[in-house]
Design a protein around this motif. Structure first.
Motif, PDB file in Angstrom:
ATOM      1  N   MET A   1      33.044  43.520  35.678  1.00  0.00           N
ATOM      2  CA  MET A   1      32.846  42.165  36.227  1.00  0.00           C
ATOM      3  C   MET A   1      32.819  41.147  35.085  1.00  0.00           C
ATOM      4  O   MET A   1      32.060  41.283  34.132  1.00  0.00           O
ATOM      5  CB  MET A   1      31.516  42.133  37.001  1.00  0.00           C
ATOM      6  N   ALA A   2      33.700  40.189  35.198  1.00  0.00           N
ATOM      7  CA  ALA A   2      33.758  39.178  34.129  1.00  0.00           C
ATOM      8  C   ALA A   2      32.564  38.235  34.231  1.00  0.00           C
ATOM      9  O   ALA A   2      32.152  37.861  35.328  1.00  0.00           O
ATOM     10  CB  ALA A   2      35.049  38.379  34.253  1.00  0.00           C
ATOM     11  N   ARG A  63      33.680  36.697  28.567  1.00  0.00           N
ATOM     12  CA  ARG A  63      34.881  35.852  28.500  1.00  0.00           C
ATOM     13  C   ARG A  63      34.420  34.440  28.165  1.00  0.00           C
ATOM     14  O   ARG A  63      33.338  34.023  28.594  1.00  0.00           O
ATOM     15  CB  ARG A  63      35.614  35.777  29.859  1.00  0.00           C
ATOM     16  N   VAL A  64      35.245  33.703  27.433  1.00  0.00           N
ATOM     17  CA  VAL A  64      34.835  32.351  27.058  1.00  0.00           C
ATOM     18  C   VAL A  64      35.993  31.367  27.291  1.00  0.00           C
ATOM     19  O   VAL A  64      37.147  31.678  26.977  1.00  0.00           O
ATOM     20  CB  VAL A  64      34.401  32.291  25.567  1.00  0.00           C
ATOM     21  N   VAL A  65      35.688  30.217  27.865  1.00  0.00           N
ATOM     22  CA  VAL A  65      36.660  29.122  27.950  1.00  0.00           C
ATOM     23  C   VAL A  65      36.118  27.958  27.133  1.00  0.00           C
ATOM     24  O   VAL A  65      34.978  27.537  27.316  1.00  0.00           O
ATOM     25  CB  VAL A  65      36.892  28.672  29.414  1.00  0.00           C
ATOM     26  N   ILE A  66      36.918  27.500  26.205  1.00  0.00           N
ATOM     27  CA  ILE A  66      36.547  26.318  25.431  1.00  0.00           C
ATOM     28  C   ILE A  66      37.355  25.147  25.995  1.00  0.00           C
ATOM     29  O   ILE A  66      38.585  25.121  25.882  1.00  0.00           O
ATOM     30  CB  ILE A  66      36.882  26.492  23.934  1.00  0.00           C
ATOM     31  N   VAL A 128      40.072  35.595  32.936  1.00  0.00           N
ATOM     32  CA  VAL A 128      39.605  36.796  33.634  1.00  0.00           C
ATOM     33  C   VAL A 128      40.542  37.959  33.343  1.00  0.00           C
ATOM     34  O   VAL A 128      40.128  39.104  33.193  1.00  0.00           O
ATOM     35  CB  VAL A 128      39.552  36.537  35.160  1.00  0.00           C
ATOM     36  N   ARG A 129      41.815  37.664  33.242  1.00  0.00           N
ATOM     37  CA  ARG A 129      42.815  38.705  33.041  1.00  0.00           C
ATOM     38  C   ARG A 129      43.122  38.955  31.566  1.00  0.00           C
ATOM     39  O   ARG A 129      44.073  39.680  31.242  1.00  0.00           O
ATOM     40  CB  ARG A 129      44.084  38.340  33.805  1.00  0.00           C
ATOM     41  N   HIS A 130      42.397  38.324  30.674  1.00  0.00           N
ATOM     42  CA  HIS A 130      42.610  38.586  29.238  1.00  0.00           C
ATOM     43  C   HIS A 130      42.153  39.993  28.889  1.00  0.00           C
ATOM     44  O   HIS A 130      41.220  40.537  29.483  1.00  0.00           O
ATOM     45  CB  HIS A 130      41.840  37.568  28.405  1.00  0.00           C
ATOM     46  N   GLU A 131      42.830  40.564  27.921  1.00  0.00           N
ATOM     47  CA  GLU A 131      42.426  41.873  27.411  1.00  0.00           C
ATOM     48  C   GLU A 131      42.100  41.723  25.939  1.00  0.00           C
ATOM     49  O   GLU A 131      42.614  40.824  25.272  1.00  0.00           O
ATOM     50  CB  GLU A 131      43.591  42.863  27.548  1.00  0.00           C
ATOM     51  N   ALA A 132      41.294  42.628  25.453  1.00  0.00           N
ATOM     52  CA  ALA A 132      40.998  42.624  24.017  1.00  0.00           C
ATOM     53  C   ALA A 132      42.278  42.985  23.267  1.00  0.00           C
ATOM     54  O   ALA A 132      42.995  43.897  23.657  1.00  0.00           O
ATOM     55  CB  ALA A 132      39.907  43.632  23.713  1.00  0.00           C
TER      56      ALA A 132
END
Lengths: 665, 288, 199
Positions: A1-2, A63-66, A128-132
Motif C-alpha cells: 500500500m502506497a 512515495r513522495v511528490v514534490i 504510485v506506479r513508480h518502482e525503485a
C-alpha cells in the motif's frame, strides 16, 4: 500500500502569489493514498529539505511528490533529500507548479489553482506506479582524444598529460600549431606569436603521455562517456615517419613549386614539404596532387591517356634513410577513449562575395590574415609589406572592419570579436614597419572588451591611425590607386581615400566539416555551425553529449587568451572525470520486454544513440536489447515500437496512463 | 539549350523611343531561329511610376501580361530591363504572398497561377553565345558593357548575374569577337526616370559613366535597357556642355552588336535611330 | 537639418509602424554604417542621406522625413539594398514613404518628380500603355518648363523616335478599371479588391 507524502512549495511568492495554497492542500488531502501533505516556503532550502526528511520518517512515507519548480532545476536536489531519508530516490515525482503553472497563469489565479490541483493529481497517480531504480556503474577508460592541434587543443593536451593521463592529439594538417602559427604578433602585448607558440608545440611532441597523430582525421565515433571507440584515418604521407629524421634534404631538392596553404598562396612550397620551419612533427608529407611521380602514377592508373607526365623521384633517390614510401595508403586505426575534447577551431572568412569592394578582382585588396603573413619575418615577403600587384611599399592603407561579420547580406550576423583588435595591431605594426604609412580604419563599433584591449585601441589611434565610423560602399581603381568610398557617419560626409592597399578585416567562420563531426559526436551545433555548449555560462566546455568537451573557436569566435582558457577548462573537466573509477549511469533508460518483442528491430534504426543491440534467444528468436550505458532515455524506441515491448523506466506506459487517468477522472 | 519559341513582351518604349531595340531584337532572333510571339493586347507594366506611388497598380499591371503569357504556355522573353524587373518583382511578390495572389487573381482572371517564366533577352543570347553564327567578328571593337540597375538588382528577385560585377554581357561580347572592358560603372545608375524632372542629376550620373568609358578607350557602350540607352545617348551633348567634355560615345543595344556580328546590315538593326551616330565609328573599324 | 533646437524622439511611432508594415523591413536592424549613403549615386543632392532617413525613422521624426527631398529623388536603383549588411531593402523603405505621402496627401519636396509620376500613370490610365509624346506634353504644360524640354523633343522627332499618335490597345479598358479600383482605395491590392466586393 502506497503512503504518499505531498510537499507543496510556495517558492516565496513565485507559486503562492498566484496559486491558492490552502485550497490546493485541502484538495490534495482528499487524493487516494495521500498520507501526508505539507507546505513550505522553500522546499529546496535546508529547513525545507529537513522537513521533508522528517515527514518521510515520521509518517512512514514510501512515495513522495514534490510540488514545486521544474525538475530541470531541482530534481537531483530532492532525489538526494528522499535518499537521505532512506527512500529509493526514484520513488519521488516532481509536479511543476512554477514553470507550468504560476509563472504562465499569473493573470488567472483561480484557474491556476485548479490547474495546480490537477498537476498534483497527475503526479500522485503516477508516483504510485513508480518502482525503485538502481543506477549502474561502468568503468572508465582514462585516455583522452583531442581533435584539433591548434592552441586550444595543445593547451588541453599538455594539461591532461601533465595530470598523468594518456592523450591522443589528432590534427588534420601535417603540423600542429593551427591558426596561431600563421600570426606575426599577438594583441594586446605584441608578443611574437611563434615565440610563445612553438615551445608549446615542442612540449607536445616530447611529452611521454601525448601521442601525436598529424595528417589524420576522426572517421567514426561509437560508444559513450568513459568508453568511446573512435576510428581515425591516418592519411598517407608517402613518407615513413619512423625512418624519416626530418633532415630536410628532400624538400630542398624537390623541383615542384606549389601554392603554400600556410602562406595563403602568397608563397610557394615544394611537393614534399613541411608547412613552415618550426612545424611539429618536423617531418614532411608528399602532396600527391602536385608531386610529379604521384601524378605520373595517377596517369598510369587512369589508363595512360594523353601525354605521360614527367617522373622525378629525386626525394626517393636522395633520402639518406629510405623513408619515401610510394606504397603507403590511408590507414584506419581504432582506439578506446574515456573522454573527447573537440578543438577544431575556425577558418577565416572568404571575402569573395564582396565584389563591390573588389575582393578577388583587385590584387591590392588583401585580407587581414594575408597581411599577417606578409608582416611575418618568416613569411613569403620576409616581413616586408608589399603590394601584390607591383611589389611596391604601400603608403596609404585602408582597413575595413566587419567583413563577413555583422553582415547578413554577404556574411554572418554575429560579431567575430577579434577583428577590431587585430586591425588595431596591424595599424600599430605598419607604422612601426614604415613611419611614412598612413592608416585609415573604417569601423562600425570598436569592440575592445578584454583586459588592456581599450588601451591597445588607444595606442593604435595615438600611433597615427585615423578611425572613421562607417562602412565602405565601393572600391574602384583609378590610376593605380584604389579609390575607397564610404561615409563618415559621425560627420555625415562622404569620404574618398585614394589608397595603395586595402585590408579586409575578415572574421571567423566554422571550420570545414564542423557539422559532420558534430553529428558524429552527437553534439549540437548552431545555425553558423558552431558547437553548442551544455550551458553558455555555467557549463561552457561541456556538451549535451556526456564525455565530449569543447574548447577554442569551434564554439564561436574566440581570441587566443579565451582559447587557451577554454582548453585548460576542458582539461580540468576531463581530469575531474578521470578522478572517478566508475561512472554512475542514470537508470531512467529504456528496456525491452523480450516476451513482447517481435524482432522487427525498427527500434535499432530509430535509436539516435545506437544504444539498441540484438540478441538471439534460446528459442531462436532475435530480439532487441538495450545497452543501458548508451541509452539516454529519449523514448523514441518506445514511441516507435508497435508491439508495446519498449518501455522507459520512470516513464513507463503504465505510469503515463495513470497520469492521464488521474487528470481525466 | 532551352525552348526556342518565346512569348514576347516588347513593352511601351520598344514601340516608341526604343524602336531600334525592338527591330534589332526581332532581327537577331530570326537569324538565330528563336521564335518570338508578341503578347496579344499587352498593356504597360507600370514602370517606375507605379511602384513609386501605388503598390496595387505596381502588381496588378504586370500580372495581366504575365497571365497572357501563362495562357500561351511559353516562357516570356523581355527586352526592356525595366519591364523585366517589374515582371520579376510581381512574380516574386505573388509567390511570397498568397493573399496578394488571390487579390490579383480577382483583377486579372481567376485562372491565373503565377507560373510564367520571365527571361531577359540577354540571358537568351548569352545561353546560345557559343552556337551563334558569327560571320563578322567585332574585331578590335572595345566595348564597355553597361548593365544598369534593373537587370541585376534586387539580386534575390532578378537572380541575374552578380549585382556588382556582372559578366554575362562581357562574355557575350567575347563570343561576338569584341573586346570587353574591365571598368567600374557596369551597374552604376544613369539617372533613371529623372530626365524631365531633375536633369542636373541625370547629367552628373550619366557623365561619370561616359567619362570612364571614354578614358579607358571604349568605342561604344553596350546596353540592355531602353531607359539607360535614352539617357546616355540623348543627353550626351548636354553633358558635354555642362562638364566641358568631348564625349562622342555610341550607345548600342547588345542586340545590335550581336546582329552586326552575325552579318546583319545597319539598316536591319535600325542603327540610324541613335542620336550619337555609331556608323562612322563602325565603318572605321570595318564593321559596317 | 540642424535647427539649433533639441528634437524630441518618439521611437515608438506611427511612422515606423507604417513603414515596417508597408515595406516588410525591420527598421531597427539598421546600425547606421552608412554603406547605403556612400553607395547612393544621388546622395549628394539629397538633404538627408539614406542612412539619415533610416535614423530619422528609428527616432520617429516624421516631419523631417516627409519634408525631405530624399524620398522623391530616390530612383530605386537598389544599390543600397543590395549592399546593406542588415539586409534592409532601403529602396523599399523609400517607396513606402512615398506611399505614405500619397496616402496622407503631404506635399512633395520635389514637386516635379511627383508630378511626373502622376502624369505618367495618367497616360497609362488613358491608353493602357505609356505614350511618351502625351506624357511629355502634359508634363511640360503642368510643370511650366516648356523651353527646357523643347530641344530633346525636337531631336527625338527628327530621329523618328517620337510617336505622335497614342497607342490603341484592347486592354486599355481593363487598365482603366484597375486604376479606378486601386486609385480610389489607396496603395493596397487587397483593399482594392475588397472595395470591389462591396459594390
Amino acid at each position: 500500500m502506497a503512503r504518499i507524502g505531498v510537499f507543496i512549495c510556495h517558492c516565496g511568492t513565485n507559486i503562492a502569489g498566484t496559486v491558492d495554497i490552502p485550497k490546493v492542500i485541502e484538495a490534495t488531502r482528499k487524493m487516494p493514498m495521500v498520507a501526508h501533505v505539507e507546505e513550505n516556503k522553500y522546499n529546496c532550502s535546508e529547513p525545507g529539505q529537513a522537513a521533508i526528511r522528517d515527514a518521510i520518517k515520521k509518517n512512514r512515507l514510501n512515495r513522495v511528490v514534490i510540488a514545486a519548480c521544474s525538475p530541470r532545476m531541482h530534481e537531483n536536489t530532492f532525489r538526494k533529500t528522499v535518499a537521505a531519508a532512506g527512500l529509493n530516490p526514484y520513488l519521488m515525482e516532481i509536479s511543476n507548479l512554477r514553470e507550468h503553472c504560476s509563472w504562465v497563469h499569473s493573470d488567472a489565479k483561480e484557474d491556476a489553482t485548479d490547474k495546480a490541483i490537477e498537476l498534483i493529481t497527475m503526479a500522485v497517480a503516477k508516483v504510485v506506479r513508480h518502482e525503485a531504480l538502481f543506477p549502474q556503474k561502468v568503468p572508465i577508460t582514462k585516455r583522452t582524444l583531442i581533435i584539433g592541434g591548434g592552441i586550444a587543443g595543445i593547451q588541453a593536451a599538455l594539461d591532461i598529460a601533465t595530470a598523468g593521463y594518456q592523450v591522443v592529439l589528432v590534427e588534420r594538417d601535417p603540423t600542429i600549431g593551427g591558426r596561431m602559427a600563421q600570426l606575426d604578433k599577438t594583441f594586446p602585448t605584441l608578443d611574437c606569436s611563434s615565440c610563445i607558440l612553438t615551445p608549446k608545440m615542442v612540449d607536445v611532441a616530447q611529452h611521454p603521455n601525448i601521442t601525436l597523430m598529424t595528417y589524420a582525421e576522426v572517421k567514426e565515433v561509437k560508444g559513450f562517456v568513459g568508453n568511446f571507440e573512435v576510428s581515425i584515418t591516418q592519411k598517407a604521407r608517402k613518407v615513413d615517419h619512423t625512418k624519416c629524421t626530418g633532415c630536410g634534404t628532400c624538400w630542398q631538392k624537390c623541383p615542384v613549386k606549389a601554392d603554400s596553404e600556410f602562406d595563403l598562396k602568397l608563397g610557394k612550397r615544394p611537393a614534399i614539404y613541411i608547412p613552415f620551419a618550426q612545424a611539429v612533427p618536423p617531418k614532411p608529407v608528399i602532396d600527391t596532387d602536385n608531386c610529379r611521380y604521384t601524378k605520373y602514377l595517377q596517369w598510369e592508373a587512369a589508363g595512360k591517356e594523353g601525354k605521360a607526365p614527367p617522373q622525378c623521384r629525386i626525394c626517393e633517390k636522395i633520402c639518406p634513410t629510405q623513408a619515401i614510401d610510394w606504397q603507403q595508403t590511408d590507414q584506419v586505426i581504432t582506439e578506446k577513449f574515456g573522454a573527447i575534447i573537440v578543438a577544431t577551431g575556425y577558418r577565416p572568412f572568404d571575402p569573395k562575395g564582396y565584389t563591390e569592394l573588389g575582393a578577388g578582382v583587385y590584387p591590392d585588396v588583401v585580407t587581414g590574415l594575408e597581411l599577417e603573413r606578409m608582416m611575418s619575418a618568416s613569411g613569403p615577403t620576409s616581413g616586408e609589406v608589399k603590394r601584390p600587384s607591383d611589389g611596391t611599399h604601400p603608403k596609404e592603407v585602408v582597413f575595413v572592419t566587419c567583413i563577413g561579420s555583422r553582415d547578413e547580406q554577404r556574411g554572418h550576423s554575429y560579431c567575430s570579436k577579434v577583428c577590431c583588435m587585430y586591425i588595431a595591431k596591424h595599424a600599430i605594426m605598419l607604422k612601426e614597419h614604415d613611419p611614412e604609412v598612413n592608416c585609415y580604419v573604417f569601423y562600425m563599433d570598436v569592440r575592445a572588451v578584454s583586459k588592456d584591449y581599450e588601451e591597445f585601441y588607444k595606442r593604435a589611434q595615438e600611433s597615427g591611425a585615423t578611425y572613421i565610423r562607417g562602412k565602405i560602399s565601393r572600391i574602384r581603381e583609378e590610376d593605380g590607386k584604389l579609390i575607397v568610398r564610404g561615409e563618415d557617419t559621425l560627420l555625415g560626409e562622404m569620404i574618398e581615400i585614394p589608397a595603395d592597399m586595402v585590408v579586409l578585416g575578415i572574421g571567423m567562420e566554422h571550420n570545414a566539416g564542423a557539422s559532420t563531426l558534430a553529428q558524429n559526436l552527437k553534439v549540437s551545433y548552431d545555425i553558423n555551425e558552431f558547437f553548442i555548449e551544455a550551458h553558455p555560462k555555467l557549463r561552457p566546455v561541456e556538451t549535451m553529449s556526456d564525455g565530449v568537451f569543447v574548447a577554442g573557436a569551434c564554439v564561436g569566435p574566440r581570441d587566443i587568451p579565451e582559447s587557451v582558457a577554454s582548453g585548460s577548462a576542458a582539461a580540468a573537466k576531463v581530469t575531474a572525470l578521470f578522478g572517478q573509477d566508475f561512472l554512475v549511469v542514470d537508470p531512467m533508460v529504456s528496456f525491452i520486454d523480450q516476451a513482447k518483442c517481435s524482432g522487427c528491430l525498427l527500434c535499432t534504426k530509430i535509436c539516435p544513440f545506437k544504444a539498441i543491440d540484438t540478441k538471439v534467444l534460446r528459442d531462436g528468436r532475435t530480439v532487441a536489447v538495450v545497452n543501458e550505458s548508451l541509452c539516454k532515455g529519449c523514448g523514441l524506441c518506445v514511441a516507435g515500437c508497435r508491439f508495446g515491448a519498449a518501455n522507459l523506466r520512470g516513464f513507463t506506459q503504465q505510469q503515463l496512463l495513470a497520469q492521464l487517468e488521474g487528470v481525466l477522472a | 539549350m532551352s525552348t526556342d519559341t518565346y512569348a514576347y513582351y516588347p513593352g511601351c518604349t520598344l514601340h516608341a523611343t526604343a524602336k531600334e531595340y525592338d527591330v534589332s531584337t526581332r532581327a537577331v532572333c530570326e537569324k538565330m531561329g528563336i521564335g518570338l510571339e508578341e503578347l496579344k493586347d499587352w498593356t504597360c507594366c507600370g514602370a517606375s511610376s507605379a511602384h513609386t506611388t501605388n503598390e496595387a497598380l505596381a502588381i496588378a499591371l504586370p500580372a495581366r501580361d504575365l497571365r497572357t503569357a501563362e495562357k500561351m504556355g511559353k516562357p516570356l522573353a523581355v527586352a526592356c530591363a525595366l519591364c523585366f524587373n517589374r515582371l520579376k518583382v510581381t512574380e516574386h511578390e505573388l509567390a511570397a504572398d498568397k493573399a496578394k495572389l488571390e487579390a490579383v487573381k480577382a483583377l486579372v482572371g481567376n485562372d491565373y497561377g503565377n507560373t510564367t517564366e520571365v527571361v531577359h533577352l540577354l540571358q537568351i543570347l548569352y545561353d546560345r553565345r557559343n552556337t551563334m553564327a558569327v560571320s563578322r567578328p567585332l574585331k578590335g571593337l572595345k566595348v564597355a558593357s553597361y548593365y544598369g540597375c534593373m537587370l541585376v538588382r534586387p539580386h534575390e528577385i532578378t537572380k541575374f548575374d552578380d549585382p556588382e560585377n556582372p559578366q554575362m554581357m562581357d562574355r557575350l561580347m567575347v563570343a561576338l569577337g569584341a573586346q570587353p572592358l574591365e571598368w567600374d560603372f557596369k551597374t552604376a545608375c544613369c539617372g533613371a526616370s529623372l530626365p524631365l524632372t531633375r536633369r542636373d542629376i541625370l547629367l552628373k550620373l550619366s557623365h561619370r559613366i561616359l567619362a570612364q568609358a571614354q578614358q579607358l578607350g571604349a568605342d561604344c557602350l553596350a546596353v540592355a535597357c531602353p531607359m539607360c540607352q535614352f539617357n546616355l545617348d540623348m543627353y550626351q551633348q548636354a553633358i558635354n556642355q555642362e562638364f566641358s567634355a568631348k564625349i562622342n560615345m555610341p550607345i548600342l543595344y547588345f542586340t545590335q552588336l550581336a546582329g552586326l556580328a552575325m552579318g546583319l546590315s545597319p539598316k536591319a538593326l535600325d542603327l540610324a535611330k541613335h542620336i550619337i551616330d555609331p556608323l562612322p565609328m563602325l565603318e572605321k573599324k570595318g564593321l559596317a | 537639418m540642424a535647427t539649433g533646437a533639441a528634437v524630441t524622439p518618439s521611437p515608438v511611432s506611427d511612422l515606423r509602424s507604417f513603414v515596417e508594415k508597408q515595406s516588410h523591413q525591420h527598421i531597427l536592424d539598421c546600425y547606421q554604417c552608412g554603406k547605403c549613403s556612400a553607395g547612393c549615386p544621388i546622395d549628394y543632392a539629397m538633404d538627408l542621406g539614406p542612412r539619415q532617413i533610416m535614423r530619422y525613422i528609428q527616432m520617429g521624426l516624421k516631419k523631417e522625413v516627409m519634408q525631405s527631398n530624399t524620398i522623391w529623388l530616390c530612383v530605386a536603383c537598389e544599390t543600397c539594398s543590395s549592399r546593406c549588411p542588415a539586409k534592409i531593402d532601403i529602396a523599399k523603405v523609400m517607396e513606402s514613404l512615398r506611399i505614405l505621402a500619397a496616402t496622407e496627401g503631404s506635399p512633395a519636396a520635389e514637386k516635379n518628380i511627383d508630378l511626373f509620376h502622376r502624369t505618367f500613370l495618367n497616360t497609362i490610365r488613358q491608353y493602357g500603355r505609356a505614350h511618351e509624346f502625351s506624357l511629355a506634353v502634359a508634363y511640360t504644360l503642368k510643370s511650366r518648363n516648356i523651353f527646357g524640354n523643347l530641344g530633346a523633343a525636337q531631336t527625338m522627332f527628327t530621329k523618328g523616335k517620337l510617336v505622335i499618335m497614342p497607342p490603341k490597345v484592347g486592354g486599355a479598358s481593363w487598365v482603366k478599371t484597375v486604376f479606378s479600383k486601386a486609385g480610389s482605395t489607396g496603395p493596397d491590392v487587397s483593399a482594392a479588391v475588397k472595395t470591389e466586393g462591396r459594390h
